[in-house]
Design a protein around this motif. Structure first.
Motif, PDB file in Angstrom:
ATOM      1  N   ALA A  56      11.246   4.641  17.481  1.00  0.00           N
ATOM      2  CA  ALA A  56       9.834   4.548  17.872  1.00  0.00           C
ATOM      3  C   ALA A  56       8.934   5.105  16.763  1.00  0.00           C
ATOM      4  CB  ALA A  56       9.598   5.285  19.186  1.00  0.00           C
ATOM      5  N   LEU A  57       9.364   6.180  16.128  1.00  0.00           N
ATOM      6  CA  LEU A  57       8.582   6.737  15.027  1.00  0.00           C
ATOM      7  C   LEU A  57       8.559   5.757  13.851  1.00  0.00           C
ATOM      8  CD1 LEU A  57       6.938   8.916  13.635  1.00  0.00           C
ATOM      9  CD2 LEU A  57       9.089  10.055  13.004  1.00  0.00           C
ATOM     10  N   VAL A  58       9.688   5.130  13.554  1.00  0.00           N
ATOM     11  CA  VAL A  58       9.713   4.145  12.469  1.00  0.00           C
ATOM     12  C   VAL A  58       8.724   3.013  12.777  1.00  0.00           C
ATOM     13  CG1 VAL A  58      11.120   2.496  11.164  1.00  0.00           C
ATOM     14  CG2 VAL A  58      12.091   4.708  11.819  1.00  0.00           C
ATOM     15  N   THR A  59       8.688   2.569  14.031  1.00  0.00           N
ATOM     16  CA  THR A  59       7.733   1.532  14.421  1.00  0.00           C
ATOM     17  C   THR A  59       6.309   1.996  14.161  1.00  0.00           C
ATOM     18  OG1 THR A  59       9.238   0.684  16.108  1.00  0.00           O
ATOM     19  CG2 THR A  59       6.912   0.097  16.340  1.00  0.00           C
ATOM     20  N   GLU A  60       5.990   3.215  14.548  1.00  0.00           N
ATOM     21  CA  GLU A  60       4.639   3.741  14.315  1.00  0.00           C
ATOM     22  C   GLU A  60       4.345   3.876  12.824  1.00  0.00           C
ATOM     23  OE1 GLU A  60       2.199   3.948  16.560  1.00  0.00           O
ATOM     24  OE2 GLU A  60       3.758   3.027  17.791  1.00  0.00           O
ATOM     25  N   LEU A  61       5.352   4.279  12.050  1.00  0.00           N
ATOM     26  CA  LEU A  61       5.159   4.387  10.602  1.00  0.00           C
ATOM     27  C   LEU A  61       4.886   3.013   9.978  1.00  0.00           C
ATOM     28  CD1 LEU A  61       7.941   6.977   9.703  1.00  0.00           C
ATOM     29  CD2 LEU A  61       5.460   7.370   9.739  1.00  0.00           C
ATOM     30  N   MET A  62       5.566   1.982  10.457  1.00  0.00           N
ATOM     31  CA  MET A  62       5.344   0.632   9.926  1.00  0.00           C
ATOM     32  C   MET A  62       3.971   0.101  10.350  1.00  0.00           C
ATOM     33  SD  MET A  62       7.860   0.067   7.967  1.00  0.00           S
ATOM     34  CE  MET A  62       7.901   1.838   7.691  1.00  0.00           C
ATOM     35  N   LYS A  63       3.532   0.418  11.552  1.00  0.00           N
ATOM     36  CA  LYS A  63       2.171   0.043  11.970  1.00  0.00           C
ATOM     37  C   LYS A  63       1.142   0.780  11.113  1.00  0.00           C
ATOM     38  CE  LYS A  63       3.229  -0.985  16.797  1.00  0.00           C
ATOM     39  NZ  LYS A  63       2.991  -0.561  18.194  1.00  0.00           N
ATOM     40  N   TRP A  64       1.426   2.040  10.813  1.00  0.00           N
ATOM     41  CA  TRP A  64       0.552   2.838   9.950  1.00  0.00           C
ATOM     42  C   TRP A  64       0.503   2.214   8.557  1.00  0.00           C
ATOM     43  CZ3 TRP A  64       2.219   7.579   6.873  1.00  0.00           C
ATOM     44  CH2 TRP A  64       1.106   8.245   6.328  1.00  0.00           C
ATOM     45  N   LEU A  65       1.661   1.761   8.066  1.00  0.00           N
ATOM     46  CA  LEU A  65       1.720   1.091   6.770  1.00  0.00           C
ATOM     47  C   LEU A  65       0.787  -0.124   6.759  1.00  0.00           C
ATOM     48  CD1 LEU A  65       3.104   0.520   3.962  1.00  0.00           C
ATOM     49  CD2 LEU A  65       4.708  -0.890   5.266  1.00  0.00           C
ATOM     50  N   VAL A  66       0.864  -0.944   7.786  1.00  0.00           N
ATOM     51  CA  VAL A  66       0.005  -2.131   7.862  1.00  0.00           C
ATOM     52  C   VAL A  66      -1.470  -1.721   7.870  1.00  0.00           C
ATOM     53  CG1 VAL A  66      -0.660  -4.102   9.302  1.00  0.00           C
ATOM     54  CG2 VAL A  66       1.768  -3.577   8.948  1.00  0.00           C
ATOM     55  N   ARG A  67      -1.819  -0.697   8.627  1.00  0.00           N
ATOM     56  CA  ARG A  67      -3.215  -0.229   8.665  1.00  0.00           C
ATOM     57  C   ARG A  67      -3.660   0.296   7.301  1.00  0.00           C
ATOM     58  NH1 ARG A  67      -1.343   2.031  13.500  1.00  0.00           N
ATOM     59  NH2 ARG A  67      -1.326   4.124  12.595  1.00  0.00           N
ATOM     60  N   ARG A  68      -2.797   1.080   6.635  1.00  0.00           N
ATOM     61  CA  ARG A  68      -3.139   1.624   5.314  1.00  0.00           C
ATOM     62  C   ARG A  68      -3.336   0.510   4.300  1.00  0.00           C
ATOM     63  NH1 ARG A  68       1.600   4.317   4.807  1.00  0.00           N
ATOM     64  NH2 ARG A  68       1.602   3.769   2.629  1.00  0.00           N
ATOM     65  N   ILE A  69      -2.426  -0.457   4.304  1.00  0.00           N
ATOM     66  CA  ILE A  69      -2.521  -1.555   3.345  1.00  0.00           C
ATOM     67  C   ILE A  69      -3.741  -2.418   3.667  1.00  0.00           C
ATOM     68  CG2 ILE A  69      -1.359  -3.593   2.403  1.00  0.00           C
ATOM     69  CD1 ILE A  69      -0.087  -0.941   1.536  1.00  0.00           C
ATOM     70  N   THR A  70      -4.035  -2.591   4.948  1.00  0.00           N
ATOM     71  CA  THR A  70      -5.220  -3.353   5.330  1.00  0.00           C
ATOM     72  C   THR A  70      -6.484  -2.654   4.814  1.00  0.00           C
ATOM     73  OG1 THR A  70      -4.121  -4.283   7.271  1.00  0.00           O
ATOM     74  CG2 THR A  70      -6.531  -4.288   7.286  1.00  0.00           C
ATOM     75  N   ALA A  71      -6.504  -1.340   4.884  1.00  0.00           N
ATOM     76  CA  ALA A  71      -7.646  -0.581   4.372  1.00  0.00           C
ATOM     77  C   ALA A  71      -7.739  -0.682   2.852  1.00  0.00           C
ATOM     78  CB  ALA A  71      -7.541   0.882   4.802  1.00  0.00           C
ATOM     79  N   GLU A  72      -6.638  -0.950   2.193  1.00  0.00           N
ATOM     80  CA  GLU A  72      -6.590  -1.081   0.733  1.00  0.00           C
ATOM     81  C   GLU A  72      -6.271  -2.534   0.366  1.00  0.00           C
ATOM     82  OE1 GLU A  72      -7.119  -0.506  -2.897  1.00  0.00           O
ATOM     83  OE2 GLU A  72      -7.345   1.312  -1.728  1.00  0.00           O
ATOM     84  N   ARG A  73      -6.876  -3.466   1.096  1.00  0.00           N
ATOM     85  CA  ARG A  73      -6.611  -4.905   0.926  1.00  0.00           C
ATOM     86  C   ARG A  73      -6.794  -5.355  -0.522  1.00  0.00           C
ATOM     87  NH1 ARG A  73      -8.815 -10.134   1.300  1.00  0.00           N
ATOM     88  NH2 ARG A  73      -7.503 -11.498   2.572  1.00  0.00           N
ATOM     89  N   THR A  74      -7.868  -4.912  -1.155  1.00  0.00           N
ATOM     90  CA  THR A  74      -8.135  -5.301  -2.535  1.00  0.00           C
ATOM     91  C   THR A  74      -6.977  -4.891  -3.444  1.00  0.00           C
ATOM     92  OG1 THR A  74     -10.516  -5.133  -2.204  1.00  0.00           O
ATOM     93  CG2 THR A  74      -9.739  -5.011  -4.468  1.00  0.00           C
ATOM     94  N   GLY A  75      -6.506  -3.671  -3.283  1.00  0.00           N
ATOM     95  CA  GLY A  75      -5.396  -3.203  -4.103  1.00  0.00           C
ATOM     96  C   GLY A  75      -4.130  -4.008  -3.873  1.00  0.00           C
ATOM     97  N   TYR A  76      -3.869  -4.346  -2.608  1.00  0.00           N
ATOM     98  CA  TYR A  76      -2.654  -5.101  -2.316  1.00  0.00           C
ATOM     99  C   TYR A  76      -2.733  -6.509  -2.885  1.00  0.00           C
ATOM    100  CZ  TYR A  76       1.563  -6.580   0.048  1.00  0.00           C
ATOM    101  OH  TYR A  76       2.832  -7.048   0.300  1.00  0.00           O
ATOM    102  N   LEU A  77      -3.895  -7.159  -2.751  1.00  0.00           N
ATOM    103  CA  LEU A  77      -4.053  -8.493  -3.329  1.00  0.00           C
ATOM    104  C   LEU A  77      -3.919  -8.445  -4.848  1.00  0.00           C
ATOM    105  CD1 LEU A  77      -6.930  -9.949  -1.144  1.00  0.00           C
ATOM    106  CD2 LEU A  77      -4.505 -10.583  -1.087  1.00  0.00           C
ATOM    107  N   ALA A  78      -4.481  -7.410  -5.462  1.00  0.00           N
ATOM    108  CA  ALA A  78      -4.346  -7.255  -6.908  1.00  0.00           C
ATOM    109  C   ALA A  78      -2.885  -7.050  -7.294  1.00  0.00           C
ATOM    110  CB  ALA A  78      -5.201  -6.091  -7.392  1.00  0.00           C
ATOM    111  N   LEU A  79      -2.152  -6.305  -6.478  1.00  0.00           N
ATOM    112  CA  LEU A  79      -0.730  -6.098  -6.744  1.00  0.00           C
ATOM    113  C   LEU A  79       0.038  -7.415  -6.674  1.00  0.00           C
ATOM    114  CD1 LEU A  79       1.635  -4.213  -7.325  1.00  0.00           C
ATOM    115  CD2 LEU A  79       1.775  -3.763  -4.873  1.00  0.00           C
ATOM    116  N   LEU A  80      -0.301  -8.247  -5.709  1.00  0.00           N
ATOM    117  CA  LEU A  80       0.343  -9.564  -5.629  1.00  0.00           C
ATOM    118  C   LEU A  80       0.052 -10.382  -6.888  1.00  0.00           C
ATOM    119  CD1 LEU A  80      -0.319 -10.498  -1.889  1.00  0.00           C
ATOM    120  CD2 LEU A  80       1.827  -9.690  -2.912  1.00  0.00           C
TER     121      LEU A  80
END
Length: 191
Positions: free
Chosen positions: A83-107
């Protein structure tokens, strides 16, 4: 080379914005200077050439994507289970969504790395080190699974994030949440 670290960071952040908006082909010193709002020629004083700019932008993206240690500590307070891993992965998605520009640049950088061996070597080094650190952290935290669990989870979540950011209409927010749970349930052992 110029030595003002704040200016260098601002130029790298501008380069990340250009990469996300225009792609690697649009990343020029002139575009970075314009995005950063500095006089023309400024970025050429900070970076030896375009390859240097691309490589340093890649390092800066990774620095922007890494969460602060205190937020990691707070996230790790619950019992280390699936359950914690699930929450950590949801947190990952939220963090990356907040840093969308950085993630797109990384791609964009990853695609450019297929044509630039030095960039590919640097991105490989950074991503491999982060993956190794993720494995170490996972195991040291007592989260369920082994090194292969972390690797498969990383690869699965990379695919989910790629879909989410390049074709945002494919997965609704509810589907995204459900897919994250499904990925974790399929990969991470229950105990």
């Amino acid at each position: 080379m110029a030595r003002n670290p704040e200016r260098r960071t601002a130029l790298l952040d501008a380069a990340i914005d250009v990469l996300a908006a225009e792609g690697a082909r649009g990343l020029t010193f002139r575009a970075v200077d314009a995005r950063a709002g500095v006089p023309a020629g400024t970025s050429s004083n900070y970076f030896a050439d375009r390859d240097d700019l691309l490589t340093q932008a890649g390092s800066r993206i990774h620095a922007r994507l890494v969460p602060a240690p205190e937020t990691v500590d707070a996230a790790m307070r619950p019992e280390p289970n699936r359950a914690l891993v699930t929450e950590l992965m949801k947190w990952l998605v939220r963090r990356i969504t907040a840093e969308r520009t950085g993630y797109l640049a990384l791609l964009e950088l990853r695609l450019e790395a297929t044509r630039r061996p030095a960039l590919q070597a640097e991105l490989t080094r950074v991503v491999r080190a982060e993956l190794d650190e993720n494995v170490r952290f996972h195991l040291a935290s007592g989260l369920p699974g082994d090194a292969d669990t972390v690797l498969v989870l990383y690869l699965a979540m990379t695919g989910v994030l790629l879909e989410h950011f390049t074709l945002p209409g494919v997965l609704s927010e509810e589907e995204l949440d459900r897919i994250v749970r499904t990925v974790v349930d399929a990969i991470v052992p229950a105990a």
